[in-house]
Design an enzyme around this catalytic site. Sequence first.
Site, short mmCIF file in Angstrom:
data_model
loop_
_atom_site.label_atom_id
_atom_site.label_comp_id
_atom_site.label_asym_id
_atom_site.label_seq_id
_atom_site.Cartn_x
_atom_site.Cartn_y
_atom_site.Cartn_z
N HIS A 77 -10.12 -4.62 -0.79
CA HIS A 77 -9.37 -3.41 -1.17
C HIS A 77 -9.65 -2.23 -0.25
CE1 HIS A 77 -8.37 -5.20 -4.93
NE2 HIS A 77 -9.54 -5.06 -5.50
N GLU A 130 -8.17 0.43 -4.25
CA GLU A 130 -7.39 0.49 -3.00
C GLU A 130 -6.70 1.84 -2.86
OE1 GLU A 130 -4.27 -2.50 -2.27
OE2 GLU A 130 -3.28 -0.95 -1.06
N THR A 168 -0.53 -1.79 -1.47
CA THR A 168 -0.04 -3.05 -0.90
C THR A 168 0.53 -4.02 -1.93
OG1 THR A 168 -2.28 -3.93 -1.01
CG2 THR A 168 -1.57 -3.04 1.12
N SER A 225 -8.90 -10.67 -13.76
CA SER A 225 -8.14 -10.55 -12.51
C SER A 225 -6.72 -10.09 -12.82
CB SER A 225 -8.13 -11.92 -11.79
OG SER A 225 -6.99 -12.03 -10.97
#
Length: 288
Positions: A77, A130, A168, A225
């Site tokens: 990240h 990030e 992203t 996750s």
Amino acid sequence: MVQVIRAETAGFCMGVDLALRKLERLVQNGPAAAPVCTLGPIIHNPQVLKHYADLGVQEIAEPEELPRKSSAVIRAHGIPRDVQDKLAKRGVHIVDATCPKVKKAQMLIHDRTAKGERSLILFGEPEHPEVAGLLSYAGGEATVIEAVDHFERLSLDPEEDYVLAAQTTQDRTEYNRLISRVQEVLGSEVPVLDTICDTTRERQREAADIAACADAMVVVGGYNSGNTRRLVQVVRSLGTPCHHVEQAHELAPEGFAAAQAIGLTAGASTPKEIIDAVEARLHSFFDD
Ligand code: SF4
């Protein structure tokens, strides 16, 4: 004959693979006495984290916690610039495992805003690590928006120059909607940075394709996750029964009694060995 349809996109993305290779190299070849640390969890998979913890890798939250002479691995990240500076001042050995796609996004933002000539509008999750890293590369003002609707509520200065970028892993369709809206309001000359990684979307698209023709689906990956949980949502939204597991032993044959076709996919931080084990277990239910 029961068929198991395994997604080609299941498992590590390029950035995670690269980060783990760097960590592995360090664990195998680094100076034996120097502790190896990661800034935060290297990936969101408890089995992988346990593996490296057993090998002595320490997970730390702040640069100040780094032991002397340690190696510090920056995860995929990326990190904010001030954290990077603190690491440099501490004199530790830095191993930068920032994903090249995240790095590219950081550099694009820096190039377009370095002298404070433009304010950044960043499409992303405000709490995501990030995003914290990307914001630190903006030379001027920066605003994070989580959804296209949020843009409507911003009070923007029409005299100001803006530039638009995205975290992203954001959805490209949503980003395109935002681009249209921003350019309608602020003018078509607002620069748009191409910072999205399509890996997440391709994985979701393949999961949806498989779920559409499967009687049941298995998604393998950490319960914490985010991208794995989104795969589960995609499958369930199509009405296909979905089993989210971290490991093969969590599956029971009763869950697949009537299935003729079982789909299998996995999050971007799930190791291939775990996916192989899940696939083998599914086949074992029908061996007879
Ligand atoms: S999802 Fe894309 S940007 Fe994120 S780590 Fe993987 S390859 Fe890099």
